[in-house]
Scaffold this motif. Structure first.
Motif, PDB file in Angstrom:
ATOM      1  N   GLN A 230       8.950   6.487   6.660  1.00 14.45           N
ATOM      2  CA  GLN A 230       7.916   5.517   6.966  1.00 14.45           C
ATOM      3  C   GLN A 230       8.334   4.740   8.227  1.00 14.45           C
ATOM      4  OE1 GLN A 230       5.353   6.686   4.442  1.00 14.45           O
ATOM      5  NE2 GLN A 230       4.867   4.635   5.239  1.00 14.45           N
ATOM      6  N   ASP A 232       8.080   1.666   9.010  1.00 17.76           N
ATOM      7  CA  ASP A 232       8.806   0.413   8.778  1.00 17.76           C
ATOM      8  C   ASP A 232      10.243   0.650   8.365  1.00 17.76           C
ATOM      9  OD1 ASP A 232       8.062   1.510   6.382  1.00 17.76           O
ATOM     10  OD2 ASP A 232       7.471  -0.401   5.472  1.00 17.76           O
ATOM     11  N   HIS A 245       5.093  -7.323   5.989  1.00 18.41           N
ATOM     12  CA  HIS A 245       3.907  -6.533   5.600  1.00 18.41           C
ATOM     13  C   HIS A 245       2.719  -7.431   5.342  1.00 18.41           C
ATOM     14  CE1 HIS A 245       7.249  -3.777   4.744  1.00 18.41           C
ATOM     15  NE2 HIS A 245       6.363  -2.796   5.005  1.00 18.41           N
ATOM     16  N   SER A 246       1.585  -7.004   5.841  1.00 17.52           N
ATOM     17  CA  SER A 246       0.322  -7.679   5.559  1.00 17.52           C
ATOM     18  C   SER A 246      -0.822  -6.672   5.714  1.00 17.52           C
ATOM     19  CB  SER A 246       0.137  -8.864   6.516  1.00 17.52           C
ATOM     20  OG  SER A 246       0.067  -8.406   7.873  1.00 17.52           O
ATOM     21  N   VAL A 247      -2.044  -7.092   5.511  1.00 15.65           N
ATOM     22  CA  VAL A 247      -3.220  -6.189   5.602  1.00 15.65           C
ATOM     23  C   VAL A 247      -4.043  -6.629   6.807  1.00 15.65           C
ATOM     24  CG1 VAL A 247      -5.314  -5.379   4.451  1.00 15.65           C
ATOM     25  CG2 VAL A 247      -3.251  -5.869   3.112  1.00 15.65           C
ATOM     26  N   CYS A 248      -4.317  -5.648   7.703  1.00 16.57           N
ATOM     27  CA  CYS A 248      -5.071  -5.955   8.897  1.00 16.57           C
ATOM     28  C   CYS A 248      -6.566  -6.093   8.550  1.00 16.57           C
ATOM     29  CB  CYS A 248      -4.862  -4.888   9.952  1.00 16.57           C
ATOM     30  SG  CYS A 248      -5.588  -3.276   9.524  1.00 16.57           S
ATOM     31  N   PRO A 249      -7.340  -6.686   9.395  1.00 17.87           N
ATOM     32  CA  PRO A 249      -8.779  -6.853   9.123  1.00 17.87           C
ATOM     33  C   PRO A 249      -9.474  -5.513   8.913  1.00 17.87           C
ATOM     34  CG  PRO A 249      -8.085  -8.286  10.910  1.00 17.87           C
ATOM     35  CD  PRO A 249      -6.925  -7.403  10.600  1.00 17.87           C
TER      36      PRO A 249
END
Length: 249
Positions: A230, A232, A245-249
């Motif tokens: 991966q 990351d 880590h986060s969630v993009c729009p």
């Protein structure tokens, strides 16, 4: 001063001038440290010309007579500093000489010694008694006395002007060399500090370089062993970046 005066002057050139001066005037001269020792060009060559054995082998060999030499040189140096003139003096042992103090950056570091001559024929009986007092070999001492030149005042006066100029030249030479060495040391210190800073910076930086084999579909990266990881995970292994880590729009 952090430097030895021998490090700040061209000993060979100064020695050459002292030798030429002696050949012309027959006035001995030397560069003496503040303890009365003669400076050296190298291990086997002194910064002196024409020094007579009556001083080198007698007056400066006996502890008591040497102490008088050094004490008198210090007094003459002070007088010369105050008067700003080269003034011949009679030393405690009956010879004529002068000591011109040389300053480097305001510090008295060395004396230009000129002397061991007479302005009139010496009193042989005086020197015979002096030899007996210090325990010198009388005949050898009187033979050494005969080597000392009797000079006229005009020769001494002209010689004093030359030596005064030479003292200024030596002081200037030493000052300029000191400034150069100080600049070199400061530059070396700056380079060392900068090198340490760069090493520290490089130790803190770990970058990804070259072409990364990235899968067009899953976006995994192939490592050097052929395994797909991966993105990351790969970045975490090969750099010091922290992955969030986060969630993009």
């Amino acid at each position: 001063m952090r430097y030895n005066i021998s490090e700040l002057i061209d000993g060979e050139k100064v020695q050459h001038l002292l030798e030429r001066f002696y050949e012309i005037t027959k006035i001995p001269s030397a560069l003496l440290d503040l303890n009365g020792g003669v400076l050296k060009v190298d291990e086997n060559k002194m910064l002196a010309a024409g020094i007579k054995s009556i001083c080198h082998n007698f007056h400066r060999k006996h502890p008591e007579s040497l102490a008088k030499c050094i004490e008198n040189e210090a007094m003459v140096s002070r007088q010369t500093i105050e008067s700003r003139k080269y003034v011949p003096n009679k030393c405690p042992h009956g010879l004529i000489y002068a000591a011109i103090p040389i300053f480097v950056d305001g510090e008295h570091v060395v004396n230009l010694f000129a002397g061991q001559f007479f302005l009139e024929p010496p009193d042989i009986d005086y020197f015979r008694r002096q030899a007996a007092y210090y325990g010198y070999d009388v005949e050898n001492y009187l033979d050494a006395l005969n080597e000392v030149a009797v000079l006229d005042e005009k020769t001494v006066e002209q010689g004093s002007l030359f030596l005064s100029d030479l003292a200024e030249l030596i002081a200037l030479m030493a000052f300029e060399e000191k400034e150069l060495l100080d600049f070199r040391d400061e530059l070396e210190l700056r380079v060392k500090i900068r090198t340490i800073e760069l090493k520290k910076a490089f130790a803190e930086i770990k970058t990804l370089r070259g072409i990364l084999p990235l899968c067009s579909f899953c976006k995994k990266i192939r490592d050097e062993n052929g395994y797909w990881e991966q993105a990351d995970v790969y970045i975490d292994k090969h750099s010091q970046a922290d992955i969030s880590h986060s969630v993009c729009p």
